[in-house]
Scaffold this motif. Structure first.
Motif, PDB file in Angstrom:
ATOM      1  N   MET A 145      72.899 -30.033  21.529  1.00 57.21           N
ATOM      2  CA  MET A 145      72.721 -31.429  21.947  1.00 57.21           C
ATOM      3  C   MET A 145      71.832 -31.442  23.187  1.00 57.21           C
ATOM      4  O   MET A 145      71.515 -30.407  23.772  1.00 57.21           O
ATOM      5  CB  MET A 145      74.073 -32.068  22.281  1.00 57.21           C
ATOM      6  CG  MET A 145      75.096 -32.028  21.180  1.00 57.21           C
ATOM      7  SD  MET A 145      74.574 -33.003  19.755  1.00 57.21           S
ATOM      8  CE  MET A 145      75.902 -32.618  18.611  1.00 57.21           C
ATOM      9  N   SER A 146      71.468 -32.645  23.622  1.00 58.71           N
ATOM     10  CA  SER A 146      70.758 -32.751  24.904  1.00 58.71           C
ATOM     11  C   SER A 146      71.705 -32.310  26.016  1.00 58.71           C
ATOM     12  O   SER A 146      72.814 -32.850  26.141  1.00 58.71           O
ATOM     13  CB  SER A 146      70.338 -34.203  25.118  1.00 58.71           C
ATOM     14  OG  SER A 146      70.076 -34.419  26.494  1.00 58.71           O
ATOM     15  N   PHE A 162      65.739 -32.395  20.873  1.00 51.34           N
ATOM     16  CA  PHE A 162      66.008 -32.757  22.264  1.00 51.34           C
ATOM     17  C   PHE A 162      65.269 -31.825  23.201  1.00 51.34           C
ATOM     18  O   PHE A 162      65.098 -30.626  22.931  1.00 51.34           O
ATOM     19  CB  PHE A 162      67.510 -32.694  22.539  1.00 51.34           C
ATOM     20  CG  PHE A 162      68.297 -33.738  21.788  1.00 51.34           C
ATOM     21  CD1 PHE A 162      67.980 -35.080  21.906  1.00 51.34           C
ATOM     22  CD2 PHE A 162      69.362 -33.375  20.967  1.00 51.34           C
ATOM     23  CE1 PHE A 162      68.700 -36.058  21.211  1.00 51.34           C
ATOM     24  CE2 PHE A 162      70.086 -34.341  20.273  1.00 51.34           C
ATOM     25  CZ  PHE A 162      69.758 -35.680  20.395  1.00 51.34           C
ATOM     26  N   THR A 163      64.816 -32.352  24.324  1.00 51.29           N
ATOM     27  CA  THR A 163      64.041 -31.562  25.292  1.00 51.29           C
ATOM     28  C   THR A 163      64.748 -31.463  26.641  1.00 51.29           C
ATOM     29  O   THR A 163      64.152 -31.030  27.628  1.00 51.29           O
ATOM     30  CB  THR A 163      62.646 -32.195  25.486  1.00 51.29           C
ATOM     31  OG1 THR A 163      62.824 -33.589  25.808  1.00 51.29           O
ATOM     32  CG2 THR A 163      61.802 -32.060  24.234  1.00 51.29           C
ATOM     33  N   ASN A 164      65.986 -31.919  26.687  1.00 52.69           N
ATOM     34  CA  ASN A 164      66.761 -31.886  27.939  1.00 52.69           C
ATOM     35  C   ASN A 164      66.005 -32.608  29.055  1.00 52.69           C
ATOM     36  O   ASN A 164      65.987 -32.154  30.192  1.00 52.69           O
ATOM     37  CB  ASN A 164      67.094 -30.447  28.350  1.00 52.69           C
ATOM     38  CG  ASN A 164      67.979 -29.765  27.324  1.00 52.69           C
ATOM     39  OD1 ASN A 164      68.679 -30.432  26.570  1.00 52.69           O
ATOM     40  ND2 ASN A 164      67.934 -28.449  27.276  1.00 52.69           N
ATOM     41  N   SER A 165      65.439 -33.729  28.681  1.00 53.28           N
ATOM     42  CA  SER A 165      64.722 -34.502  29.705  1.00 53.28           C
ATOM     43  C   SER A 165      64.963 -35.986  29.469  1.00 53.28           C
ATOM     44  O   SER A 165      65.501 -36.366  28.466  1.00 53.28           O
ATOM     45  CB  SER A 165      63.229 -34.201  29.657  1.00 53.28           C
ATOM     46  OG  SER A 165      62.731 -34.508  28.374  1.00 53.28           O
ATOM     47  N   ALA A 222      64.325 -39.073  27.977  1.00 54.06           N
ATOM     48  CA  ALA A 222      63.499 -38.897  26.777  1.00 54.06           C
ATOM     49  C   ALA A 222      64.399 -38.601  25.577  1.00 54.06           C
ATOM     50  O   ALA A 222      64.084 -38.966  24.438  1.00 54.06           O
ATOM     51  CB  ALA A 222      62.515 -37.750  26.995  1.00 54.06           C
ATOM     52  N   ASP A 223      65.537 -37.949  25.830  1.00 58.17           N
ATOM     53  CA  ASP A 223      66.405 -37.566  24.715  1.00 58.17           C
ATOM     54  C   ASP A 223      67.037 -38.783  24.029  1.00 58.17           C
ATOM     55  O   ASP A 223      67.298 -38.749  22.826  1.00 58.17           O
ATOM     56  CB  ASP A 223      67.462 -36.567  25.202  1.00 58.17           C
ATOM     57  CG  ASP A 223      66.844 -35.187  25.442  1.00 58.17           C
ATOM     58  OD1 ASP A 223      65.766 -34.913  24.878  1.00 58.17           O
ATOM     59  OD2 ASP A 223      67.434 -34.395  26.193  1.00 58.17           O
ATOM     60  N   GLN A 224      67.267 -39.858  24.772  1.00 60.39           N
ATOM     61  CA  GLN A 224      67.740 -41.097  24.121  1.00 60.39           C
ATOM     62  C   GLN A 224      66.661 -41.627  23.185  1.00 60.39           C
ATOM     63  O   GLN A 224      66.933 -42.007  22.044  1.00 60.39           O
ATOM     64  CB  GLN A 224      68.123 -42.142  25.188  1.00 60.39           C
ATOM     65  CG  GLN A 224      68.472 -43.522  24.617  1.00 60.39           C
ATOM     66  CD  GLN A 224      67.269 -44.462  24.527  1.00 60.39           C
ATOM     67  OE1 GLN A 224      66.363 -44.397  25.364  1.00 60.39           O
ATOM     68  NE2 GLN A 224      67.243 -45.310  23.497  1.00 60.39           N
ATOM     69  N   LYS A 225      65.423 -41.639  23.661  1.00 61.73           N
ATOM     70  CA  LYS A 225      64.317 -42.139  22.811  1.00 61.73           C
ATOM     71  C   LYS A 225      64.201 -41.267  21.554  1.00 61.73           C
ATOM     72  O   LYS A 225      64.074 -41.767  20.448  1.00 61.73           O
ATOM     73  CB  LYS A 225      62.999 -42.100  23.595  1.00 61.73           C
ATOM     74  CG  LYS A 225      62.971 -43.020  24.826  1.00 61.73           C
ATOM     75  CD  LYS A 225      62.841 -44.478  24.433  1.00 61.73           C
ATOM     76  CE  LYS A 225      63.053 -45.420  25.605  1.00 61.73           C
ATOM     77  NZ  LYS A 225      64.455 -45.537  26.058  1.00 61.73           N
ATOM     78  N   GLU A 226      64.265 -39.948  21.767  1.00 60.33           N
ATOM     79  CA  GLU A 226      64.119 -39.010  20.649  1.00 60.33           C
ATOM     80  C   GLU A 226      65.301 -39.131  19.684  1.00 60.33           C
ATOM     81  O   GLU A 226      65.108 -39.178  18.472  1.00 60.33           O
ATOM     82  CB  GLU A 226      63.998 -37.574  21.193  1.00 60.33           C
ATOM     83  CG  GLU A 226      64.148 -36.463  20.167  1.00 60.33           C
ATOM     84  CD  GLU A 226      63.086 -36.487  19.076  1.00 60.33           C
ATOM     85  OE1 GLU A 226      62.106 -37.236  19.194  1.00 60.33           O
ATOM     86  OE2 GLU A 226      63.273 -35.758  18.070  1.00 60.33           O
TER      87      GLU A 226
END
Ligand code: CAA
Length: 258
Positions: A200-201, A255-258, A238-242
């Motif tokens: 997960m993120s 997820f990019t953890n950002s 960014a992870d919410q958008k992704e």
């Protein structure tokens, strides 16, 4: 592998695995082991590629308690001035998700160590208890507090006052453990759970953990307000958008953890 003597520390993908390793003493928690677990957790918390921390023992014992032989000769002043066991608070304040995979004995400090983690997975041979009263002491790593919150007053009193053990089934019924698995599958299942979380993120998993933990510290209204503010803040990531775009596009999120 690790430079530690009483634990093994491994990185398996995004999961940091801490294995308690004092087999002759059934993983009794002495000061060295406490220091090494805490140092390992501090290391893993710093490493961006680690998304979850798994703590486990052997098939016979997760940990049979604090080290009785080490404590036996100590005076009140020894314990008070060293603030004995206070170092374990660092595990309670870990921000990354932590999972205890428990087989065999999780007694006294062993049960308390498991309860310092966010999730307890139990093997079918697991035994939990707070037998300190039989030694003329009481729990000292939070057992009287965390066990009571986990299983309620009646069972916590029963365990702390009689010192009896509770098997995995009773622990699951009581809400102490999230799941029971056959002992032979414990590590596989625990790794699968830890890997799922670690994929997960990371910041969102940390926020979820922080929000659940807040429920132990505050009123319902304040806790719900806290959750809502943290929920709103996920929209700055960014992870919410992704995550939401991936749902709409019918694909797996990256997820990019950002
Ligand atoms: N501290 C130090 N050594 C321990 C230990 C502990 N908590 N638990 C087990 N050991 C040692 C034993 O002394 C023994 O060592 P030797 O071979 O040198 O004699 C070895 O581990 C194997 O143990 P047993 O021979 O006793 O194994 P068993 O299968 O017959 O019994 C057991 C297993 C029921 C878990 C038993 O070992 C036991 O009752 N252990 C103590 C449990 C306990 O009281 N835990 C609470 C500790 S106090 C505490 O934790 C305070 C706190 O709140 C933090």
């Amino acid at each position: 592998m690790s430079h530690f003597e009483t634990i093994l520390l491994e990185r398996k993908g995004r999961v940091g695995v801490i294995t308690l390793n004092r087999p002759k003493a059934l993983n009794a928690l002495n000061a060295q082991l406490m220091g090494e677990v805490v140092a390992a957790v501090v290391d893993l918390e710093r490493e961006p590629e680690i998304g979850a921390i798994l703590i486990t023992g052997s098939e016979r014992a997760f940990a049979a308690g604090a080290d009785i032989k080490e404590m036996a000769p100590k005076s009140y002043m020894d314990m008070y001035l060293d603030d004995w066991f206070a170092a374990w608070d660092r595990l309670a304040s870990a921000r990354k998700p932590t999972i205890a995979a428990v087989a065999g004995y999780a007694l006294g400090g062993g049960c308390e160590l498991a309860m310092l983690c966010d999730i307890i997975l139990a093997a079918d041979n697991a035994k939990f208890g707070q037998p300190e009263i039989k030694l003329g002491v009481i729990p000292g790593i939070g057992g009287s507090q965390r066990l009571t919150r986990a299983v309620g007053k009646a069972k916590a009193m029963d365990l702390c006052l009689t010192g009896r053990n509770m098997d995995a089934e009773e622990a699951e019924r009581a809400g102490l453990v999230s799941r029971i698995v056959p002992a032979a599958d414990l590590l596989t299942e625990a790794m699968a759970t830890a890997t799922t979380i670690a994929e997960m993120s990371l910041p969102i998993a940390m926020m979820a953990k922080e929000s659940v933990n807040r429920s132990f510290e505050t009123t319902l209204a304040e806790g719900v307000r806290f959750e809502r503010r943290v929920f709103h803040s996920t929209f700055a990531t960014a992870d919410q958008k992704e995550g939401m775009a991936a749902f709409v596009d019918k694909r797996a999120p990256k997820f990019t953890n950002s």
